[in-house]
Design an enzyme around this catalytic site. Structure first.
Site, PDB file in Angstrom:
ATOM      1  N   LYS A 227       0.835  -1.195   0.000  1.00 56.67           N
ATOM      2  CA  LYS A 227       0.000   0.000   0.000  1.00 56.67           C
ATOM      3  C   LYS A 227       0.874   1.251   0.000  1.00 56.67           C
ATOM      4  O   LYS A 227       2.035   1.223   0.386  1.00 56.67           O
ATOM      5  CB  LYS A 227      -0.921  -0.004   1.228  1.00 56.67           C
ATOM      6  CG  LYS A 227      -1.813  -1.236   1.307  1.00 56.67           C
ATOM      7  CD  LYS A 227      -2.745  -1.341   0.111  1.00 56.67           C
ATOM      8  CE  LYS A 227      -3.679  -2.540   0.224  1.00 56.67           C
ATOM      9  NZ  LYS A 227      -3.062  -3.807  -0.106  1.00 56.67           N
ATOM     10  N   ASP A 228       0.271   2.369  -0.435  1.00 61.13           N
ATOM     11  CA  ASP A 228       0.999   3.625  -0.571  1.00 61.13           C
ATOM     12  C   ASP A 228       1.741   4.012   0.697  1.00 61.13           C
ATOM     13  O   ASP A 228       1.274   3.764   1.811  1.00 61.13           O
ATOM     14  CB  ASP A 228       0.024   4.764  -0.914  1.00 61.13           C
ATOM     15  CG  ASP A 228      -0.704   4.518  -2.217  1.00 61.13           C
ATOM     16  OD1 ASP A 228      -0.329   5.141  -3.212  1.00 61.13           O
ATOM     17  OD2 ASP A 228      -1.638   3.701  -2.220  1.00 61.13           O
ATOM     18  N   LYS A 229       2.883   4.666   0.514  1.00 63.10           N
ATOM     19  CA  LYS A 229       3.622   5.170   1.667  1.00 63.10           C
ATOM     20  C   LYS A 229       2.991   6.452   2.183  1.00 63.10           C
ATOM     21  O   LYS A 229       2.632   6.552   3.354  1.00 63.10           O
ATOM     22  CB  LYS A 229       5.089   5.414   1.305  1.00 63.10           C
ATOM     23  CG  LYS A 229       5.871   6.041   2.465  1.00 63.10           C
ATOM     24  CD  LYS A 229       7.332   6.241   2.122  1.00 63.10           C
ATOM     25  CE  LYS A 229       8.079   6.853   3.300  1.00 63.10           C
ATOM     26  NZ  LYS A 229       9.521   7.027   3.041  1.00 63.10           N
TER      27      LYS A 229
END
Length: 646
Positions: A227-229
């Site tokens: 998942k996105d940082k």
């Protein structure tokens, strides 16, 4: 490649609607972007409790080694002479707890750090010779030059072997993380599932922190996608042979493990924003692979992938290790140092552990100088295959842009590929689900059977895809939302129109073959992958949007799962700065249903800013940033939005 990666570099070029975009900052705060995973049953994954469930009672106690029945006072005093009072007292307390059956989760102790390898060897030998019911291993110390010895109860049956025993696997000692061990309690399941809610960290980084605290390797975790940082995300994770209470106890020490779907907006008018939001819900977006797929640095992952596919092992290693623009000064300095000196030992000493690929390559080159292929294979499989998958995505994005440019976004044309199974809902059809993995899918063999949703899971065989002909056009049975394009592989077919030649021309330009292996390493060849299909156009479900006025850019405009838990435990309410709305916070045992207490809006005042709140659900492997891109009609690149923030 010195300039920052832009959308056009990876084939992201077009939009669906002709409506104008508006100026907006994507992820002004990381809490503006909220991502919740959706499980196989269509349920949105939320973090709702921090408590561990009661552990099932074990029917039979583990038999303690015979040596524990005696007095270890003499051994403790000898140990005191070797290590000093502090470590000797810690060991005595640890043994006393074992003898008294105290079950407080203290399964090991860590001795004081030491940079003296000779001393550490003497300590290891002490336990082998005098306290054979305990085993030791070495872990990282508080600074790069020191190590610590960890001590635990030996649960193995043969703990009295002599000098002829082999080290590591042949030694008969249970490895610390117990992967594959026969000594895990039978009454406990081998896999513990939990929900990970993190903020401003990518999945690998967050699990790396947790793994280090638990003393286990990264391969012990299973999850379905990175998942996105720069976001607040919640997803399902599994871990192999860990107790729930031990994992739950880490919450007191973890920092930054929180979601938002907002960004600051400066629009020409509210009507522009409203029209764009309505169009996104109605028409969808071009289903590009987002910029995250190609890495965040100045060296894109697909560039490394093309070198692997051409068999340029040394060049691929150089691209991974060489200095690159946009990195922090200390990392740049370390890369410069290695390029100039080729001093592997000192480079490894300074190189952060999160640079997994770089460290793996250097450690292998230290053992096998000049063997660049072996060094690349030392990189964890999921990471090294990410490079090749990134190149497939690069080809797909360019092909999607050409399809939109040449044939538009409103109809199917002769030669298009479409799904013939109307019930298909996943974004990628995989011909054979074992040969293509998502970037974040864990490659541990023990996790292969988990019930995690693989974003590239199979919808069926290639017979579910067909080529559109004149009769199909006349029948009207297919719409543009059915159109798919292939991710290159050995068992996919290509559109029977100009797009097929475009694939070939683009690969030829990069010196990559779609049909032949240019070397003898199968895993770095498109012909060894079966390939997959992906819809060209995506559409969000459960799409809702709302305009919000706000003044303070530092105050969050929505609640994350962690906010809900915190407020619930405090028995309070949450009030949004934007509108003065109050929402009930559910009790720990209640349903997490949010109810607006006051729907009145705040009058626009000088200094008010406008935020667009979006809430929607996307199928697996779709990128929320690409949906948002359709709204803004501006780039989603990191460099672009950094400039807007500044």
């Amino acid at each position: 490649m010195n300039s920052p990666l832009e959308e056009s570099d990876v084939g992201i070029s077009f939009y669906i609607s002709p409506l104008p975009g508006f100026r907006g900052i994507l992820k002004q705060r990381y809490c503006d972007f909220v991502v919740n995973e959706v499980d196989l049953d269509g349920n949105v994954v939320h973090l709702t409790s921090l408590d561990a469930p009661a552990e099932p009672t074990e029917e039979h106690k583990t038999k303690m080694p015979d040596q524990l029945k005696g007095d270890q006072g003499a051994e403790i005093e000898l140990f005191r002479d070797l290590v000093g009072d502090s470590d000797a007292n810690s060991l005595k307390e640890f043994i006393d707890k074992i003898n008294s059956d105290v079950e407080d989760g203290a399964t090991s102790i860590v001795l004081s750090p030491s940079s003296d390898k000779v001393h550490r060897t003497a300590v290891h030998n002490f336990f082998k010779e005098r306290l054979k019911f305990l085993v030791t291993d070495t872990v990282d110390g508080p600074d790069p030059s020191s190590k610590c010895i960890r001590v635990r109860l030996n649960s193995g049956e043969d703990n009295g072997r002599g000098q002829g025993s082999k080290k590591r696997k042949g030694r008969g000692e249970t490895p610390y993380d117990s992967r594959g061990s026969d000594h895990w309690p039978e009454h406990l399941g081998k896999f513990l599932r939990f929900h990970l809610c993190k903020e401003n960290k990518d999945t690998q980084e967050a699990l790396g922190v947790i793994g280090k605290m638990l003393g286990i390797q990264p391969r012990s975790f299973g999850f379905s996608g990175t998942k996105d940082k720069r976001a607040v995300t919640t997803q399902r994770v599994t871990v192999f042979k860990q107790r729930a209470n031990k994992v739950a106890s880490l919450n007191k020490r973890l920092i930054g493990i929180k979601i938002g779907d907002f960004w600051g907006v400066v629009a020409d008018s509210e009507d522009t924003v409203k029209a764009a939001a309505d169009a996104l819900g109605k028409h969808g977006f071009i289903n590009y692979f987002g910029m995250q797929r190609f890495g965040t640095g100045s060296v894109p992952t697909h560039l490394i992938g093309s070198k692997l596919l051409r068999g340029e092992w040394k060049a691929a290693v150089s691209v991974i290790l060489d200095p690159r623009d946009g990195e922090k000064d200390d990392i740049r300095r370390i890369r410069d140092y290695y390029k100039e000196s080729e001093d592997i030992d000192e480079t490894l000493r300074q190189l952060p552990r999160y640079l997994v690929a770089e460290r793996a390559i250097l450690q292998c080159l230290k053992k096998c100088p000049g063997n660049y292929l072996q060094a690349l294979k030392a990189v964890p499989r999921t990471l090294r295959m990410m490079y090749v998958h990134s190149y497939q995505s690069y080809l797909w994005n360019h092909a999607a842009s050409m399809r939109v440019q040449k044939y538009g976004t409103d109809k199917v044309v002769v030669g298009d590929l479409v799904y013939c199974n109307e019930e298909s809902s996943n974004e990628i059809k995989q011909v054979h689900d074992s040969d293509y993995e998502d970037i974040g899918h864990n490659d541990s063999s023990e996790n292969n059977h988990l019930d995690e949703a693989d974003p590239l899971s199979s919808e069926g065989s290639s017979s579910s895809v067909k080529v559109i002909n004149d009769e199909d056009i006349l029948s009207g049975n297919y719409t543009v939302t059915d159109v798919v394009l292939p991710l290159p592989g050995s068992r996919v077919i290509y559109p029977q129109n100009d797009i097929e030649q475009y694939y070939q021309d683009l690969a030829d330009k990069d010196g990559v073959s779609l049909t032949e292996c240019l070397h003898n390493v199968k895993e770095f060849s498109l012909t060894s992958m079966t390939g997959a299909y992906r819809r060209v156009f995506g559409k969000a479900k459960d799409f809702e949007w709302e305009l919000i006025k706000y003044t303070d850019v530092s105050i969050p405009l929505t609640m994350t799962d962690l906010d809900i838990i915190t407020k619930a435990n405090e028995g309070g309410k949450w009030q949004f700065e934007s509108s003065g709305k109050e929402i009930d916070v559910p009790t720990p045992n209640g349903e997490a249903i949010l109810q607006e207490k006051d729907s009145s809006s705040v009058p626009t005042a000088p200094g008010d800013q406008l935020a667009l709140k979006l809430s929607f659900t996307l199928p697996a492997s779709c990128y929320a940033t690409m949906a948002i891109r359709e709204l803004l009609k501006t780039s989603t690149s990191v460099a672009f939005h950094k400039a807007l923030n500044q």
